[in-house]
Design an enzyme around this catalytic site. Structure first.
Site, short mmCIF file in Angstrom:
data_model
loop_
_atom_site.label_atom_id
_atom_site.label_comp_id
_atom_site.label_asym_id
_atom_site.label_seq_id
_atom_site.Cartn_x
_atom_site.Cartn_y
_atom_site.Cartn_z
N LYS A 252 0.82 -1.21 0.00
CA LYS A 252 0.00 0.00 0.00
C LYS A 252 0.86 1.27 0.00
O LYS A 252 0.60 2.19 -0.79
CB LYS A 252 -0.88 -0.07 1.26
CG LYS A 252 -1.90 0.97 1.46
CD LYS A 252 -2.92 0.52 2.52
CE LYS A 252 -2.30 -0.05 3.79
NZ LYS A 252 -1.90 0.96 4.77
N ARG B 295 -9.97 2.97 8.46
CA ARG B 295 -9.69 1.57 8.79
C ARG B 295 -10.87 0.92 9.50
O ARG B 295 -10.80 -0.27 9.82
CB ARG B 295 -8.48 1.51 9.71
CG ARG B 295 -7.17 1.12 9.03
CD ARG B 295 -6.10 1.09 10.11
NE ARG B 295 -4.96 0.28 9.80
CZ ARG B 295 -3.86 0.73 9.20
NH1 ARG B 295 -3.77 1.98 8.79
NH2 ARG B 295 -2.84 -0.07 9.01
#
Ligand code: ADP
Ligand code: ZN
Length: 208
Positions: free
Chosen positions: A13, A88
C-alpha cells in the site's frame, strides 16, 4: 480528486501510495506515518498512540478521526489527497463522509501467505516514507532513496503482524463492501510486481 487506498499490512500500500500521489499531484496522507512522527516527537497523541500500535491494535476512532479531519483542513489538501491507512473502520469511513468527498477506493488484494514475510523483512525510512525489503537491499541502514537512516518498525515483528492481520480482517476488510455499495470500489490484484500493479491502478482510474 481524492483517493483512498485500502490494503492489509504488507500489501504494498505505501509503495503504491507514493506513486499514485506523485502521478496525480495528490497530497499523500499516511495515518501510520503521522502517528510515527508523533511518537518520535513524544507528543501527547504519540504517547497514547504508541500503546495501541505496539500491540498491533488500532488507535481509537475518535483520536484518529480528529487527527485526520485537522490534517485535511490544511491548504495543501485542497487539490486532492491520497489517503493511505485511513479509514480503517466503518465508523472512520462514516465520519470521513462528513469532511471529504471520495472519488475512488482502490483495494489492493494480496494473498495472506506473502504478507507476514514481507512485513517482517521490511525496513522503513521516516524521512521520505519509503519502505524496502531486506531481500532486495540487504543489511544496510541507509535509505536507498534519500540516504537518511532506515529503521525496523517496532510493530513489524511476527507476533504483532499476526494481530494486525486479524484486526484488518475484522475491522478494515468490511470497508470493501461499504465502498462497493457506494460504487467507489476498484479491486486490484496486489500479487503482481510493483510496476504492473501501478499500471492497473492508473488504468482503472483513467478508464472510469
Ligand atoms: P500497515 O498498513 O503496514 O499496518 P500503517 O503504517 O498504516 O501500517 O499503520 C501502523 C499502525 O498505526 C496500525 O497498526 C495502527 O495501530 C495505527 N493506525 C494507522 N492508521 C490508523 C487508523 N486509521 N485507525 C486506527 N489506527 C491506525
Ligand atoms: Zn528515505
Amino acid at each position: 480528486m481524492n483517493i483512498i487506498l485500502l490494503g492489509a499490512p504488507g500489501s504494498g500500500k505505501g509503495t503504491q501510495a507514493t506513486r499514485i500521489a506523485e502521478k496525480y499531484s495528490l497530497t499523500h496522507i499516511s495515518t501510520g506515518d503521522i502517528f510515527r512522527e508523533n511518537i518520535k516527537n513524544q507528543t501527547g497523541l504519540g504517547i497514547i498512540a504508541k500503546t495501541y500500535i505496539d500491540e498491533g491494535h488500532l488507535v481509537p476512532d475518535d483520536l484518529t478521526i480528529r487527527m485526520v479531519e485537522e490534517r485535511l483542513s490544511r491548504p495543501d489538501c485542497a487539490n486532492g489527497v491520497l489517503l493511505d491507512g485511513f479509514p480503517r473502520t466503518i465508523s472512520q469511513a462514516e465520519a470521513l463522509e462528513k469532511f471529504a468527498k471520495i472519488d475512488y477506493v482502490i483495494n489492493l488484494e494480496v494473498s495472506a501467505d506473502r504478507i507476514v514475510k514481507r512485513v517482517i523483512g521490511r525496513r522503513s525510512c521516516l524521512a521520505c516514507g519509503g519502505t524496502f525489503h531486506i531481500d532486495f537491499i540487504g543489511d544496510t541502514k541507509v535509505c536507498p532513496t534519500c540516504g537518511k537512516e532506515l529503521y525496523h518498525r517496532a510493530d513489524d515483528n511476527e507476533e504483532t503482524v499476526t494481530e494486525r492481520l486479524a484486526v484488518y480482517n475484522a475491522q478494515t476488510r468490511p470497508l470493501a463492501d461499504f465502498y462497493l455499495g457506494k460504487g467507489l470500489l476498484v479491486n486490484i490484484d496486489g500479487d503482481k510486481d510493483i510496476e504492473d500493479i501501478f499500471g492497473d491502478i492508473v488504468k482503472a482510474v483513467e478508464n472510469d
